[in-house]
Design an enzyme around this catalytic site. Structure first.
Site, mmCIF file in Angstrom:
data_model
loop_
_atom_site.group_PDB
_atom_site.id
_atom_site.type_symbol
_atom_site.label_atom_id
_atom_site.label_comp_id
_atom_site.label_asym_id
_atom_site.label_seq_id
_atom_site.Cartn_x
_atom_site.Cartn_y
_atom_site.Cartn_z
ATOM 1 N N THR A 185 6.501 8.746 -2.290
ATOM 2 C CA THR A 185 5.190 8.108 -2.293
ATOM 3 C C THR A 185 4.271 8.617 -3.392
ATOM 4 O O THR A 185 4.428 9.743 -3.867
ATOM 5 C CB THR A 185 4.499 8.325 -0.925
ATOM 6 O OG1 THR A 185 3.252 7.627 -0.883
ATOM 7 C CG2 THR A 185 4.248 9.806 -0.659
ATOM 8 N N ASP B 257 -4.863 11.562 2.039
ATOM 9 C CA ASP B 257 -4.162 11.578 3.317
ATOM 10 C C ASP B 257 -4.709 12.662 4.244
ATOM 11 O O ASP B 257 -4.347 12.715 5.415
ATOM 12 C CB ASP B 257 -2.659 11.796 3.110
ATOM 13 C CG ASP B 257 -1.870 10.505 3.237
ATOM 14 O OD1 ASP B 257 -2.486 9.457 3.440
ATOM 15 O OD2 ASP B 257 -0.638 10.559 3.128
ATOM 16 N N THR C 225 4.270 3.580 -1.168
ATOM 17 C CA THR C 225 5.420 4.344 -0.701
ATOM 18 C C THR C 225 6.696 3.541 -0.902
ATOM 19 O O THR C 225 6.671 2.318 -0.895
ATOM 20 C CB THR C 225 5.248 4.694 0.796
ATOM 21 O OG1 THR C 225 3.979 5.298 0.980
ATOM 22 C CG2 THR C 225 6.326 5.618 1.299
ATOM 23 N N SER D 130 3.085 10.009 7.479
ATOM 24 C CA SER D 130 3.764 9.197 8.489
ATOM 25 C C SER D 130 5.191 8.876 8.087
ATOM 26 O O SER D 130 5.887 8.173 8.818
ATOM 27 C CB SER D 130 3.002 7.878 8.694
ATOM 28 O OG SER D 130 1.674 8.125 9.081
ATOM 29 N N GLY E 110 5.248 2.024 4.059
ATOM 30 C CA GLY E 110 4.297 1.290 4.894
ATOM 31 C C GLY E 110 3.187 2.090 5.520
ATOM 32 O O GLY E 110 2.604 1.657 6.514
ATOM 33 N N GLY E 111 2.843 3.278 5.012
ATOM 34 C CA GLY E 111 1.752 4.034 5.598
ATOM 35 C C GLY E 111 2.035 4.397 7.043
ATOM 36 O O GLY E 111 3.173 4.637 7.436
#
Length: 569
Positions: A406, A429, A388, A454, A475-476
């Protein structure tokens, strides 16, 4: 006028090249000031492309197109036109959010990521290949934003990336390092020929990398618009690449690509102190969770706590509660009624805050019962993205873009098209298990559905409704804690943006309290354990960008953990 705590010498707005990354991955950076406009992005070349467009009189939306297309080249592991994005746009009066998230193809079924034994597949068994690829949305989003808010011609905003693809760019230490660690990318012949030498080693730092195939793709888009991506030769290339994988093919069709649409979603906005915090709603869980965290800690005097174990306790406990709700309630709003109003309701958030014991961690939090919801029978689930990137942009007219973009995991599905770009693995995801305790999971795979995210692109307005800050991070699922930490740094601790983004990362995703390894946060461990926290020290290589508006101009910061910069005119 806001007073900023300045801990580093001021940098020139002309600074472009990053210093070589230290072994820790952190190279201390100074904050940057400009008077007219600013762009903060994950790579100096991408930021420079945005700055070039702003200098030519382009809008924040114009600059975002240029930045994203260059990121496709210089940071291919993180984002690109083979993926998706969320954009938050402020035009001085209205906050608009655009959903360019990838979609599951029409053939997708809830059991997509179950093995022959009926159990969820191992993550990389699902990721690598066509099975994980969702219908990309980034190109449609960029075109939609440009049509609505752009000032310069479409061809002009594409030109910086097309030129760079033809002329080439030097491989950065970060890209080389990630290629060195990568285990699966070489299995794709097109990617292997592009990223690796004949002996199988990643092309060295400083090697000039040209991408004529991507240049041709960009020239085609410049002439024919986004339709040329979703039909014709480029679309056919995507379908062939996805469905032709030898061991793990996918099922995207030309009809799936033609049917893709960008959705305008209601912005999720809420108060914090004297500020108004706005961002992307479902299918992203990011802004709901950020607002829950901030709302829960608003009753505390965070300004007096300063960074340390006490502040970390409150933010981590708030994070547990937010992530518990996120797991149960948030998914694609086109497929279920997400109780966004209830999850961000002030009374509900106060009731959640009352669950926090100042002296002791609650351990694992349970989801709450927010108002304004329909009956829910969903099981909880999770889904995160790692590959991302983010950009923050303010133009000279005060328009702002916060955009997080992303391809999910680093290097996505490890599939590279003949058209010169990598494809996402965004479908991982979704929850791999469609049922939990016999109940359907809200974030299960379904045809045409967008997986939960997220990502939390954020714009902050001051008490007078004026633009104050633009913030976001890759960063997920850690994005939520990164953004919340940075906002507390800016709004409570009155730090300049560079110091705020560089603060140690910390928080909880409703599991252990996670402190950033190798930082001063390690010293907080004992104090948190004394309150009953299970503490883990982990790497948290965020990549946050922040721009703050002051009466004297713009102040920007780009995370010292990565190679990004903030620059402007």
């Amino acid at each position: 006028m806001t007073i900023f705590c300045l801990s580093a010498p001021q940098a020139s707005a002309q600074t472009l090249a990053p210093a070589p990354e230290a072994p820790t991955g952190r190279t201390t950076k100074p904050f940057v000031t400009t008077t007219q406009d600013m762009v903060a992005a994950a790579n100096p070349l991408a930021a420079q492309a945005g700055r070039e467009i702003l200098a030519a009189g382009g809008s924040a939306a114009d600059a975002a197109v240029a930045v994203q297309l260059v990121l496709n080249l210089v940071e291919p592991q993180s984002s690109g036109i083979g993926g998706g994005a969320f954009m938050v746009f402020w035009d001085g009066t209205t906050m608009t959010t655009l959903d360019g998230r990838e979609k599951a193809p029409a053939a997708a079924k809830p059991e997509r990521f179950l093995g022959q034994d009926g159990k969820p597949m191992k993550f990389y068994d699902a990721v690598v290949g066509g099975r994980s690829v969702g219908v990309p949305g980034t190109v449609r989003l960029l075109e939609a934003a440009h049509k609505r808010w752009g000032k310069l011609p479409w061809k002009q905003v594409i030109e910086p990336a097309a030129r760079l693809a033809e002329e080439g760019f030097t491989i950065s230490p970060r890209l080389n390092g990630l290629l060195t660690q990568e285990k699966y990318l070489q299995n794709d012949p097109t990617a292997r020929a592009y990223f690796y030498d004949a002996d199988g080693k990643p092309k060295a730092v400083g090697t000039v990398l040209q991408n004529p195939a991507f240049a041709r793709t960009l020239r085609t888009l410049a002439e024919n618009g986004a339709d040329a991506f979703y039909s014709g030769e480029i679309a056919g290339d995507i379908v062939t690449t996805v469905t032709g994988h030898a061991t793990n093919p996918g099922d995207i069709t030309l009809e799936d690509l033609k049917a893709y649409k960008v959705e305008e979603r209601p912005a999720v906005c809420g108060p914090y102190r004297t500020y108004k915090i706005c961002g992307m709603g479902p299918p992203s869980s990011g802004q709901i969770a950020v607002q829950q965290i901030l709302g829960i800690i608003e009753g505390q005097d965070m300004a007096s706590l300063k960074p340390g174990p006490e502040a970390a306790h409150w933010i981590a406990e708030a994070g547990r509660l937010a992530f518990a709700d996120r797991a149960l309630y948030v998914a694609d709003p086109d497929f279920l009624s997400v109780p966004t109003k209830g999850l961000t309701d002030g009374g509900y958030i106060k009731s959640r805050a009352a669950l926090i014991d100042p002296a002791k961690s609650m351990g694992k939090a349970k989801p709450g019962d927010p108002p304004f919801q329909k009956t829910f029978l969903w099981g909880a689930s999770d889904g995160i993205e790692f590959g991302t990137s983010h950009m923050s942009i303010v133009d000279r007219n005060g328009n702002a873009v916060s955009m997080t973009t992303t391809i999910e995991d680093g290097f996505g599905a490890r599939l590279m098209t003949k058209s010169g770009f990598l494809l996402n693995n965004e479908l991982t995801d979704f929850s791999f298990a469609p049922l939990e305790d016999g109940k359907p999971v809200a974030n299960r795979v379904e045809a045409g559905k967008r997986p939960r995210s997220s990502m939390a692109p954020t714009i902050v307005l001051d008490g007078n409704g004026k633009l104050y800050a633009v913030v976001g991070s890759p960063g997920g699922s850690l994005i939520i804690n990164y953004v919340a930490k940075t906002l507390v740094g800016l709004l409570d601790w009155k730090l300049d943006p560079q110091v705020a983004v560089d603060l140690p990362n910390f928080g909880s995703r409703n599991g252990p309290t996670e402190l950033e390894a190798g930082t001063e946060a390690e010293a907080w461990k004992a104090g948190l354990e004394a309150k009953g926290h299970e503490v883990k020290l982990i790497d948290q290589n965020s990549g946050i960008h922040a721009i703050v508006v002051t009466p004297g101009g713009l102040i920007g910061g780009a995370d010292s953990r990565r190679e990004g910069v903030a620059i402007g005119n």
